[in-house]
Design an enzyme around this catalytic site. Structure first.
Site, short mmCIF file in Angstrom:
data_model
loop_
_atom_site.label_atom_id
_atom_site.label_comp_id
_atom_site.label_asym_id
_atom_site.label_seq_id
_atom_site.Cartn_x
_atom_site.Cartn_y
_atom_site.Cartn_z
N ASP A 96 -3.63 11.54 -7.86
CA ASP A 96 -2.54 12.21 -9.04
C ASP A 96 -2.84 13.61 -9.05
O ASP A 96 -1.90 14.48 -9.19
CB ASP A 96 -2.78 11.58 -10.40
CG ASP A 96 -2.11 10.04 -10.23
OD1 ASP A 96 -1.11 9.73 -9.41
OD2 ASP A 96 -2.27 9.18 -11.22
N HIS A 100 -3.86 -3.11 -15.72
CA HIS A 100 -3.05 -2.11 -15.80
C HIS A 100 -1.56 -2.47 -15.21
O HIS A 100 -0.42 -2.58 -15.97
CB HIS A 100 -3.31 -0.86 -15.24
CG HIS A 100 -4.63 -0.29 -16.27
ND1 HIS A 100 -4.42 0.08 -17.82
CD2 HIS A 100 -5.71 -0.20 -15.91
CE1 HIS A 100 -5.61 0.55 -17.87
NE2 HIS A 100 -6.47 0.34 -17.01
N LYS A 101 -1.88 -2.96 -13.96
CA LYS A 101 -0.79 -3.56 -13.07
C LYS A 101 0.08 -4.72 -14.08
O LYS A 101 1.42 -4.73 -13.98
CB LYS A 101 -1.10 -3.91 -11.76
CG LYS A 101 -1.39 -2.77 -10.88
CD LYS A 101 -1.50 -3.00 -9.62
CE LYS A 101 -2.01 -1.97 -8.61
NZ LYS A 101 -2.16 -2.24 -7.41
N ASN A 158 -5.89 -6.48 -11.71
CA ASN A 158 -5.93 -5.10 -12.16
C ASN A 158 -5.14 -5.10 -13.58
O ASN A 158 -3.77 -5.45 -13.46
CB ASN A 158 -4.91 -3.84 -11.43
CG ASN A 158 -4.94 -2.57 -11.65
OD1 ASN A 158 -4.61 -2.50 -12.95
ND2 ASN A 158 -5.25 -1.68 -10.89
N LYS A 180 5.50 9.13 -15.56
CA LYS A 180 4.91 8.87 -14.02
C LYS A 180 5.31 7.74 -13.91
O LYS A 180 5.95 7.41 -12.81
CB LYS A 180 3.32 8.94 -13.99
CG LYS A 180 3.07 8.66 -12.53
CD LYS A 180 1.51 8.29 -12.47
CE LYS A 180 1.19 7.67 -11.25
NZ LYS A 180 -0.20 7.26 -11.17
N GLY A 226 -6.70 8.17 -8.78
CA GLY A 226 -6.50 8.37 -7.18
C GLY A 226 -6.02 9.74 -6.91
O GLY A 226 -6.80 10.70 -7.52
N ARG A 235 5.19 3.05 -7.57
CA ARG A 235 5.05 1.80 -8.13
C ARG A 235 6.19 1.43 -9.05
O ARG A 235 6.64 0.27 -8.89
CB ARG A 235 3.60 1.65 -8.52
CG ARG A 235 3.36 0.10 -8.89
CD ARG A 235 1.68 0.27 -9.43
NE ARG A 235 1.18 1.53 -9.89
CZ ARG A 235 0.68 2.44 -8.99
NH1 ARG A 235 0.12 1.89 -7.90
NH2 ARG A 235 0.33 3.54 -9.61
N ASP A 284 1.22 -3.12 -2.37
CA ASP A 284 0.09 -2.41 -1.56
C ASP A 284 1.12 -0.90 -1.56
O ASP A 284 2.13 -0.82 -1.43
CB ASP A 284 -0.10 -2.95 -0.20
CG ASP A 284 -1.35 -2.68 0.23
OD1 ASP A 284 -2.41 -2.56 -0.36
OD2 ASP A 284 -1.32 -2.14 1.40
P1 IMP Z 1 -3.26 0.20 -4.36
O1 IMP Z 1 -2.75 -0.69 -3.14
O2 IMP Z 1 -2.36 0.01 -5.32
O3 IMP Z 1 -4.57 -0.57 -4.56
O4 IMP Z 1 -3.45 1.64 -3.91
C1 IMP Z 1 -4.35 2.36 -2.88
C2 IMP Z 1 -4.71 3.43 -3.16
O5 IMP Z 1 -3.70 4.15 -3.18
C3 IMP Z 1 -5.51 3.68 -4.64
O6 IMP Z 1 -6.90 3.32 -4.40
C4 IMP Z 1 -5.25 5.18 -4.67
O7 IMP Z 1 -6.36 5.85 -4.05
C5 IMP Z 1 -3.98 5.48 -4.13
N1 IMP Z 1 -2.85 5.33 -5.15
C6 IMP Z 1 -2.16 4.06 -5.30
N2 IMP Z 1 -1.41 4.45 -6.42
C7 IMP Z 1 -1.52 5.82 -6.67
C8 IMP Z 1 -1.11 6.51 -7.79
O8 IMP Z 1 -0.06 6.07 -8.51
N3 IMP Z 1 -1.62 7.78 -7.90
C9 IMP Z 1 -2.54 8.36 -7.24
N4 IMP Z 1 -3.23 7.51 -6.13
C10 IMP Z 1 -2.58 6.24 -5.88
#
Ligand code: IMP
Length: 192
Positions: free
Chosen positions: A152, A12-13, A10, A172, A150, A178, A69
């Site tokens: 948000d 952005h990350k 990713n 944010k 997601g 995160r 995660d």
């Molecule tokens: P990941 O582990 O960062 O891939 O996040 C898993 C899931 O959590 C994502 O697919 C989103 O549905 C939700 N998610 C993670 N971070 C955010 C955020 O900052 N805003 C909204 N949804 C999030």
């Protein structure tokens, strides 16, 4: 300069973490490390998945690395969707599908407390270290805002008058799950 592989593709990350560590630690993506393939994520906890992803990189490179995660934990749903947040409405579902399912699950529910939680697992010299970031809030009854991703548009952080999807990204990132977990990782790394 110290190098760390971030177990994500990713962009952005990678950018977010690289900017916080610029000049101190070099962040290397999976692609830049020459790693290909699907990283397994089969644990039922955020900590377990973060470890599994970081371990996958460590086993192949023996280089210091980390993975993250994230899950949205809703109190009235006993912590669901939690570790399954990405695929709450099924494999290959969209962000909108997930939001619709969550709004349906909370229809008529007065306890709308929820929290986003991120766990980072850093493997340094083969040893795991964990960093957690959490933000508490409530689930709105309908979507507000179009920014972000997601869940948000339906997450209202405590002490704020607008949803995550109505905030500029810089705001944010300062308060988010995160952002907080990355800050803890950065504090640990720069103190060394
Ligand atoms: P990941 O582990 O960062 O891939 O996040 C898993 C899931 O959590 C994502 O697919 C989103 O549905 C939700 N998610 C993670 N971070 C955010 C955020 O900052 N805003 C909204 N949804 C999030």
């Amino acid at each position: 300069m110290k190098k760390l592989i971030f177990a994500t593709n990713n962009k952005h990350k990678i950018e977010e973490v690289s900017s916080l560590l610029s000049g101190k630690v070099e962040i290397i993506s999976l692609a830049a490390a020459g790693l290909e393939g699907e990283i397994p994520e089969t644990s039922d906890t955020l900590q377990g998945n973060a470890l599994q992803k970081a371990q996958w990189v460590w086993d192949r490179t023996k280089s210091d690395c980390f993975a993250d995660d994230t899950g949205l934990e809703v109190e009235a749903l006993d912590g669901a969707p939690g570790v399954y947040s990405a695929r709450y409405a099924g494999e290959h579902c969209s962000f909108d599908d997930n939001i619709d399912k969550l709004l349906r699950a909370l229809q008529g529910e007065t306890n709308r407390k929820a929290a986003f939680r991120t766990v980072i697992c850093l493997i340094e010299n083969g040893e795991p270290h964990y960093f957690e970031g959490k933000i508490e809030g409530t689930i709105l009854t309908e979507r507000h805002g179009i920014r972000g991703f997601g869940y948000d548009p339906i997450f209202l952080p405590n002490r704020y008058a607008v949803s995550f999807a109505e905030m500029p990204l810089e705001v944010k990132n300062l308060i988010s799950h995160r952002g907080l977990s990355v800050k803890k990782l950065v504090d640990y790394l720069v103190k060394k």
